[in-house]
Scaffold this active site. Structure first.
Site, PDB file in Angstrom:
ATOM      1  N   ASP A  79      -3.544  -0.488  -2.502  1.00 21.99           N
ATOM      2  CA  ASP A  79      -2.867   0.559  -1.730  1.00 21.99           C
ATOM      3  C   ASP A  79      -2.383  -0.022  -0.399  1.00 21.99           C
ATOM      4  O   ASP A  79      -1.195   0.044  -0.076  1.00 21.99           O
ATOM      5  CB  ASP A  79      -3.831   1.733  -1.479  1.00 21.99           C
ATOM      6  CG  ASP A  79      -4.439   2.246  -2.770  1.00 21.99           C
ATOM      7  OD1 ASP A  79      -3.680   2.696  -3.634  1.00 21.99           O
ATOM      8  OD2 ASP A  79      -5.678   2.151  -2.920  1.00 21.99           O
ATOM      9  N   GLU A  92      -1.498  -3.614  -9.167  1.00 21.88           N
ATOM     10  CA  GLU A  92      -0.037  -3.500  -9.039  1.00 21.88           C
ATOM     11  C   GLU A  92       0.559  -4.645  -8.225  1.00 21.88           C
ATOM     12  O   GLU A  92       1.499  -5.317  -8.661  1.00 21.88           O
ATOM     13  CB  GLU A  92       0.325  -2.154  -8.376  1.00 21.88           C
ATOM     14  CG  GLU A  92       1.824  -2.003  -8.169  1.00 21.88           C
ATOM     15  CD  GLU A  92       2.252  -0.599  -7.792  1.00 21.88           C
ATOM     16  OE1 GLU A  92       1.608   0.378  -8.210  1.00 21.88           O
ATOM     17  OE2 GLU A  92       3.266  -0.470  -7.078  1.00 21.88           O
TER      18      GLU A  92
END
Ligand code: TRH
Length: 389
Positions: free
Chosen positions: A23, A282
């Site tokens: 994040d 990610e």
């Protein structure tokens, strides 16, 4: 983005650290690029500074406000702040649908014009993303838009700095610099010429099985793993010593070295220096694609095995070339993620993967070119924000 006096836009990113480093890793990368390449005045609101410090050691975990690489970093502590329209940025990004403070939204509504309000979503290769990218959603008398990263022209693309290729090529062309970089982690000159693999995955990956397979191969393998990653398997392999940064052990053909968790730019160098990268989540997944080296992705686990759907959607785009499906890559990727009930053992999967390495390398480079053609997420996002305001 057209602004009254031609000043560059201001932009606020709100980041809630759900877990791990992805994040803040993505928000920090985006913030740095928006400021460094586009001159945007960025404020990064982040609720958890210790995770940030791991990928950016200069961060002061006790500071309410600090500057880092030209970005204003604010510790986002609570939802109760009172804001005036003058406090509001021209572009407001909420990352992964985090709830931005109600007081901030109220002040946004008083601005004329309203700021561009984007929800930056997670990356997936599933086809529905194209239909949802850029969709408007009315909120509090304003319009919020969904902005999806992605692998096709009909999405926001992937984060990529303008100078990334240049930096990578310069690093890879300098064998001395590369050996010195690896040397910082104890990699010996002999190990530099071995097959080098970086390892970053979640605890559920079958790491112990892969270590066992690597021990049996004919050519030496050097595995570089940041501290804390795959801890049980790494500790099991290291044996009696603590599996902390600096620890290493050779058994059979495999040498395992535990690295410190490195700053984000050094992590790129690690991917560029290795022959194969095992990545996750990610951001490291995207960086492995820009590295253009063979990689295996360990996807973030989701309920009801939703992550297997996402994994397959990506492999459907990635694990083939002009000659058809790259079976060794597909099998290994599924097995690495526990997505194939009939998976072969790693003593069979790994040699098959290695035998196809030239083909897999060519595919990685091709894919990098293909992804380049979609522009980069930061530029795409600014262009979109300018259209919506
Ligand atoms: O850490 P991740 O697993 O992060 C995330 C989060 O779990 C998030 O909640 C979830 O939504 C997302 O995955 C899918 O993996 P990721 O995304 O690869 O982020 C890791 C970051 O850490 C990335 O920016 C690279 C950086 N990094 C370093 O800077 N140094 C290192 O030594 C390593 C191993 C990584």
């Amino acid at each position: 983005m057209p602004l009254p006096n031609d000043r560059p836009p201001s932009l606020a990113i709100f980041c809630k650290v759900v877990d791990n480093y992805g994040d803040i890793g993505i928000c920090w990368r985006l913030a740095r690029q928006l400021h460094g390449e586009h001159g945007v005045a960025v404020t990064l609101w982040v609720d958890e500074l210790p995770s940030f410090k791991r990928i950016c050691p200069g961060i002061d975990v006790s500071a309410e406000v600090q500057q880092a690489s030209g970005v204003t970093v604010r510790h986002w502590r609570d939802q109760d702040g009172v804001f005036a329209p003058a406090d509001i940025a021209d572009i407001v990004i909420e990352f992964f649908a985090c709830d931005i403070p109600p007081g901030y939204i109220a002040a946004m509504a008083q601005c004329a014009p309203h700021p561009a309000w984007l929800n930056l979503e997670g990356l997936t290769a599933e086809e529905w993303v194209e239909g949802c990218h850029a969709l408007p959603s009315p909120r509090h008398g304003m319009t919020k838009h969904f902005f999806f990263p992605g692998f096709t022209r009909k999405t926001g693309g992937l984060l990529r700095e303008a100078a990334l290729d240049e930096k990578r090529l310069a690093f890879q062309a300098d064998a001395v610099a590369m050996a010195a970089f690896l040397g910082r982690f104890g990699v010996t000159p002999a190990e530099v010429s071995a097959l080098k693999v970086s390892l970053f995955c979640y605890p559920s990956a079958p790491v112990a099985e892969l270590f066992a397979a690597w021990q049996q191969v004919s050519e030496p393998v050097v595995c570089l793993v940041p501290e804390g990653v795959a801890f049980d398997a790494v500790q099991g392999f290291i044996g009696d010593d603590a599996a902390v940064a600096g620890a290493s052990r050779t058994r059979g053909a495999l040498t395992l070295r535990v690295l410190p968790f490195v700053p984000q730019d050094d992590y790129d160098r690690l991917l560029w220096a290795c022959d194969i990268n095992l990545v996750r989540g990610e951001d490291s997944f995207v960086r492995a694609q820009w590295a253009g080296k063979p990689f295996l992705w360990h996807i973030y686990l989701q309920d009801e095995n939703l992550h297997h759907v996402k994994l397959r959607a990506f492999l459907q785009r990635y694990a083939f070339d002009a000659d058809g499906v790259i079976d060794s890559l597909l099998q290994a990727a599924l097995a690495w993620n526990g997505a194939d009930a009939d998976a072969l053992p790693w003593t069979a999967l790994w040699p098959a993967l290695q035998a196809d390495m030239r083909r897999i390398s060519a595919r990685a480079q091709d894919w990098r070119q293909q992804m380049h053609a979609h522009g980069d997420l930061a530029s795409n996002l600014l262009a979109f924000a300018s259209e919506t305001r």
